[in-house]
Design an enzyme around this catalytic site. Structure first.
Site, PDB file in Angstrom:
ATOM      1  N   LYS A 184     -10.664  -0.428   9.942  1.00  0.00           N
ATOM      2  CA  LYS A 184     -10.803  -1.664   9.162  1.00  0.00           C
ATOM      3  C   LYS A 184     -11.087  -2.854  10.080  1.00  0.00           C
ATOM      4  O   LYS A 184     -11.341  -3.956   9.604  1.00  0.00           O
ATOM      5  CB  LYS A 184      -9.535  -1.927   8.359  1.00  0.00           C
ATOM      6  CG  LYS A 184      -9.221  -0.878   7.291  1.00  0.00           C
ATOM      7  CD  LYS A 184      -7.998  -1.287   6.495  1.00  0.00           C
ATOM      8  CE  LYS A 184      -7.382  -0.136   5.730  1.00  0.00           C
ATOM      9  NZ  LYS A 184      -8.242   0.469   4.724  1.00  0.00           N
TER      10      LYS A 184
ATOM     11  N   GLN B  49      -4.899  -5.484   6.818  1.00  0.00           N
ATOM     12  CA  GLN B  49      -5.868  -6.427   6.251  1.00  0.00           C
ATOM     13  C   GLN B  49      -5.892  -7.765   6.989  1.00  0.00           C
ATOM     14  O   GLN B  49      -6.703  -8.627   6.660  1.00  0.00           O
ATOM     15  CB  GLN B  49      -5.557  -6.672   4.761  1.00  0.00           C
ATOM     16  CG  GLN B  49      -5.655  -5.438   3.897  1.00  0.00           C
ATOM     17  CD  GLN B  49      -7.072  -4.876   3.822  1.00  0.00           C
ATOM     18  OE1 GLN B  49      -8.059  -5.610   3.955  1.00  0.00           O
ATOM     19  NE2 GLN B  49      -7.187  -3.575   3.610  1.00  0.00           N
TER      20      GLN B  49
ATOM     21  N   CYS C 230      -4.613   2.251  -3.796  1.00  0.00           N
ATOM     22  CA  CYS C 230      -3.399   2.817  -3.194  1.00  0.00           C
ATOM     23  C   CYS C 230      -2.227   1.852  -3.346  1.00  0.00           C
ATOM     24  O   CYS C 230      -1.400   1.706  -2.433  1.00  0.00           O
ATOM     25  CB  CYS C 230      -3.607   3.185  -1.724  1.00  0.00           C
ATOM     26  SG  CYS C 230      -4.863   4.434  -1.480  1.00  0.00           S
TER      27      CYS C 230
ATOM     28  N   HIS D  67       0.871  -1.189   0.000  1.00  0.00           N
ATOM     29  CA  HIS D  67       0.000   0.000   0.000  1.00  0.00           C
ATOM     30  C   HIS D  67       0.909   1.241   0.000  1.00  0.00           C
ATOM     31  O   HIS D  67       2.024   1.202   0.544  1.00  0.00           O
ATOM     32  CB  HIS D  67      -0.842  -0.041   1.280  1.00  0.00           C
ATOM     33  CG  HIS D  67      -1.953   0.956   1.352  1.00  0.00           C
ATOM     34  ND1 HIS D  67      -1.731   2.291   1.592  1.00  0.00           N
ATOM     35  CD2 HIS D  67      -3.294   0.810   1.234  1.00  0.00           C
ATOM     36  CE1 HIS D  67      -2.895   2.917   1.626  1.00  0.00           C
ATOM     37  NE2 HIS D  67      -3.854   2.050   1.403  1.00  0.00           N
TER      38      HIS D  67
ATOM     39  N   ASP E 205       2.618  -4.728   8.114  1.00  0.00           N
ATOM     40  CA  ASP E 205       1.428  -3.894   7.971  1.00  0.00           C
ATOM     41  C   ASP E 205       0.230  -4.840   8.082  1.00  0.00           C
ATOM     42  O   ASP E 205      -0.079  -5.572   7.141  1.00  0.00           O
ATOM     43  CB  ASP E 205       1.473  -3.186   6.615  1.00  0.00           C
ATOM     44  CG  ASP E 205       0.148  -2.514   6.252  1.00  0.00           C
ATOM     45  OD1 ASP E 205      -0.805  -2.574   7.068  1.00  0.00           O
ATOM     46  OD2 ASP E 205       0.068  -1.948   5.146  1.00  0.00           O
TER      47      ASP E 205
END
Lengths: 406, 137
Positions: free
Chosen positions: A224, A201, A364, A121, A198
């Site tokens: 999220k 998700q 992104c 991202h 990261d």
């Protein structure tokens, strides 16, 4: 064990919303998940019984606010399996990565190298490019396989003794591919590099065992993960947090301020300058508790069963291509696809007219789009509250776009 | 299913692809990206005494952007910068950003008025052409 999706859906009031006569088929949780009653009530409770600033007041509302805020920190920590004082609340996932890029990055020197990948991202690319401009560190990129996974076979070629940090998506926000973290950590250890994941998700799909992952930094976004907007999390090993200088200066992050100099508070306060996002953080604590209470073996099976239905259904529509792993192995419930001859925005717009919310565009991740020479993809992202009705509406809409727009 | 946005006129404009391609030796050329969605439009023009003699467009973007580029290319020949600005006013009227009734072919974009997130898709070809016309000769 079967998964009671109807019971989960009842916890999300927005899923009962009717817009222009159509129910909401929300398949855009990868952009922003919906919020359960438990989270809304936690924020409502704070706002109506305990609203005040944290840490600074002696009055009873301030005591209540501080107690709720610190309890939320403990709730998030439990979700990640770490001590509470290793949790830093930030303004979001992007803010957390920028914090690491600035503060840990400030410990790096010209010629040190940071390893990223082509599928990151923008929030895990641009902060490092800014650091490169400031300090002269070098960036290396892991390539991506044809099925949208980070190509870890390239690790021996791109890792060097100057590599200080490897920062990668735990789960791709475009392809859904799950990173083989053990392989990355083993490779990082061989050159003494740190590893940051990261988790934007990954965190929305159940508790994360950071001790087992053996990484050095982990970040994720509240919005999220069924929490309000405006809050995110940085976890880092305590010795790293101790060594890192502040990112932002201001109230709460200080030890002692004189006009000549200032000393820093210990972590996590050192990294929480100013009034933090108190209500959103309390909501995030409640969201972590909500997630922790789900049976994730059943929830994950449910999510991946829906992914299988998406993959099977799309493959029956002529001219569709999946960008990501073709099987359910090593993937999470994010599915990107292209429909030949129809731009992703037009697919998404058509789906909206069926009440189906998806994301379309570059997500992104423009370097990943460049890698596959794509304008963009249409992305379906699934949460435990999705059901077969959502997938049926999705496939009906894609079939309609295929027949009317090309 | 209320498929109100993709009405026949817009789809027909996009599918006609009229004016799509490149010019050999254009007088001016400009590219515009929409950073939010990644759409990209390149416009080539040949000018004759400050007026557009030939125009071609390359669109990597959605159906609305393609349709707008076709409508613009079909209307721009013989116009100078102020004439192109008039066409833009027509497009802005169609999508409800300006008062008044749009003329053909831009009236095709009236269904876009209720979709604010798609307004820029219609305007991106204008941005590219107007950038091109501002370039020094």
């Amino acid at each position: 064990m079967s998964f009671d999706v109807a019971k989960v859906r009842r916890e999300f009031p927005i899923l009962s919303e009717i817009i222009d006569g159509r129910p909401v088929h929300y398949l855009d949780s990868g952009a922003s998940a919906q919020t359960p009653v438990a989270v809304l009530e936690a924020v409502w409770h704070y706002e109506t019984t305990s609203r005040a600033n944290v840490l600074r007041g002696v009055h009873r509302l301030a005591e209540r606010a501080t107690e709720l805020y610190e309890t939320a920190r403990a709730d998030v920590a439990r979700f990640l399996g770490v001590p509470a004082m290793e949790i830093v609340f930030t303004g979001g996932c992007t803010a957390a990565i920028n914090l690491v890029a600035y503060s840990y990055g400030g410990l790096l020197k010209r010629g040190d190298r940071i390893l990223l990948s082509e599928l990151e991202h923008h929030s895990n690319i641009v902060p490092w490019q800014l650091l490169r401009q400031r300090t002269g560190v070098e960036l290396d990129m892991l390539p991506v396989t044809t099925d949208g996974q980070i190509d870890l076979s390239a690790l021996p070629k791109v890792l060097t003794s100057q590599t200080k940090l490897i920062s990668l998506a735990h789960v791709s926000n475009v392809t859904g591919a799950l990173l083989d973290v053990r392989r990355v950590v083993d490779a990082a250890k061989s050159v003494g590099a740190k590893v940051m994941l990261d988790g934007a998700q990954r965190a929305p799909h159940g508790p994360v065992d950071l001790a087992a992952l053996a990484v050095d930094f982990y970040v994720f976004a509240g919005h999220k993960a069924y929490a309000p907007n405006g809050v995110g999390v940085l976890w880092a090993k305590p010795e790293l947090l101790d060594a890192m200088p502040p990112f932002h200066g201001g109230g709460s992050m200080i030890g002692r301020v004189t006009l000549a100099e200032t000393t820093w508070a210990p972590p996590p306060r050192r990294f929480e300058a100013g009034t933090p996002p108190i209500g959103p953080a309390i909501g995030l604590g409640a969201a972590c508790n909500w997630m922790a209470a789900l049976d994730w073996t059943a929830a994950h099976d449910h999510e991946m069963g829906l992914v299988q239905r998406v993959l099977d259904g799309l493959q029956k529509i002529e001219g569709t291509q999946i960008l990501g792993p073709a099987s359910l192995q090593n993937r999470y419930p994010v599915v990107s696809f292209m429909l030949d001859g129809v731009h992703p925005h037009d697919v998404a717009q058509t789906l909206d007219s069926f009440g189906v919310a998806v994301r379309a565009g570059h997500h992104c991740a423009q370097p990943l789009m460049d890698r596959f020479d794509l304008d963009g993809t249409t992305r379906v992202s699934i949460a435990p509250y999705n059901d077969n009705g959502d997938i049926n509406a999705l496939l009906t809409g894609v079939r309609h776009a295929a027949t009317t727009l090309r | 299913m209320s498929d109100e946005l993709y009405q026949a006129k817009i789809v027909a404009l996009a599918k006609s692809k009229a004016g799509a391609g490149k010019l050999t030796a254009p007088t001016k050329s400009a590219r515009r990206d929409n950073p939010l969605c990644g759409d990209r439009v390149t416009i080539d023009v040949k000018l004759d005494n400050g007026k557009i003699a030939e125009i071609a467009h390359q669109v990597r973007g959605c159906l609305l952007c393609q349709a707008s580029a076709v409508a613009l290319a079909s209307s721009a020949v013989g116009r100078d910068a102020s004439g192109v600005a008039e066409l833009r006013h027509d497009a802005e009227r169609a999508i409800g950003r300006e008062a008044g009734k749009a003329h053909e072919p831009f009236d095709a974009f009236e269904p876009v008025a209720n979709h604010k997130s798609r307004h820029e898709c219609v305007l991106l070809p204008f941005e590219a052409l107007q950038d091109a016309l501002k370039l020094p000769s």
